[in-house]
Design a protein around this motif. Structure first.
Motif, PDB file in Angstrom:
ATOM      1  N   ALA A  82       0.812  -1.218   0.000  1.00 23.05           N
ATOM      2  CA  ALA A  82       0.000   0.000   0.000  1.00 23.05           C
ATOM      3  C   ALA A  82       0.849   1.273   0.000  1.00 23.05           C
ATOM      4  N   VAL A  83       1.919   1.291   0.781  1.00 24.07           N
ATOM      5  CA  VAL A  83       2.775   2.483   0.829  1.00 24.07           C
ATOM      6  C   VAL A  83       3.417   2.724  -0.539  1.00 24.07           C
ATOM      7  N   ALA A  84       3.944   1.673  -1.140  1.00 24.94           N
ATOM      8  CA  ALA A  84       4.545   1.823  -2.468  1.00 24.94           C
ATOM      9  C   ALA A  84       3.489   2.210  -3.495  1.00 24.94           C
ATOM     10  N   GLY A  85       2.311   1.616  -3.403  1.00 21.28           N
ATOM     11  CA  GLY A  85       1.227   1.973  -4.324  1.00 21.28           C
ATOM     12  C   GLY A  85       0.820   3.422  -4.187  1.00 21.28           C
ATOM     13  N   GLY A  86       0.763   3.909  -2.962  1.00 16.97           N
ATOM     14  CA  GLY A  86       0.429   5.316  -2.737  1.00 16.97           C
ATOM     15  C   GLY A  86       1.488   6.252  -3.286  1.00 16.97           C
ATOM     16  N   ALA A  87       2.755   5.904  -3.072  1.00 19.12           N
ATOM     17  CA  ALA A  87       3.846   6.731  -3.594  1.00 19.12           C
ATOM     18  C   ALA A  87       3.830   6.739  -5.120  1.00 19.12           C
ATOM     19  N   ALA A  88       3.603   5.581  -5.708  1.00 19.28           N
ATOM     20  CA  ALA A  88       3.539   5.501  -7.173  1.00 19.28           C
ATOM     21  C   ALA A  88       2.344   6.293  -7.696  1.00 19.28           C
ATOM     22  N   ALA A  89       1.206   6.190  -7.038  1.00 13.24           N
ATOM     23  CA  ALA A  89       0.004   6.910  -7.478  1.00 13.24           C
ATOM     24  C   ALA A  89       0.209   8.423  -7.437  1.00 13.24           C
TER      25      ALA A  89
END
Length: 100
Positions: free
Chosen positions: A35-42
């Motif tokens: 989730a953290v990586a997904g949020g940063a990518a988003a």
């Protein structure tokens, strides 16, 4: 400070999330990494490509995570994770290349 390319963030989130879940035996902890990586990518996708790119690539990220599970039954866990991570990185690169 140089930015980390969003394709690398997305791929690292998928691989890292699985690795953390597997090695700690705590699936929620792997979910946090995912989730953290997904949020940063988003955030990066929105900055570079706008809302449409961010929504589309975030949906692809979630689909890659979900799709890795049935794929793992056919080809194994690590090959499935690396396959979807590579596909996600390629999609992110295709959508955001040259927009930075």
């Amino acid at each position: 400070m140089p930015r980390i390319p969003s394709p690398a963030i997305a791929a690292a989130g998928l691989v890292g999330g699985y690795a953390v879940a597997r090695w700690t035996k705590k699936r929620p902890l792997g979910g946090v990494v995912l989730a953290v990586a997904g949020g940063a990518a988003a955030r990066e996708w929105q900055r570079v490509g706008g809302v449409k790119a961010s929504v589309g690539l975030t949906s692809a990220y979630v689909a890659a995570f979900a799709g890795s599970h049935p794929l793992a039954r056919k080809i194994g866990a690590w090959p499935a994770v690396f396959s979807v991570a590579g596909g996600m990185a390629a999609a992110a690169w295709a959508v955001t290349r040259g927009r930075d």
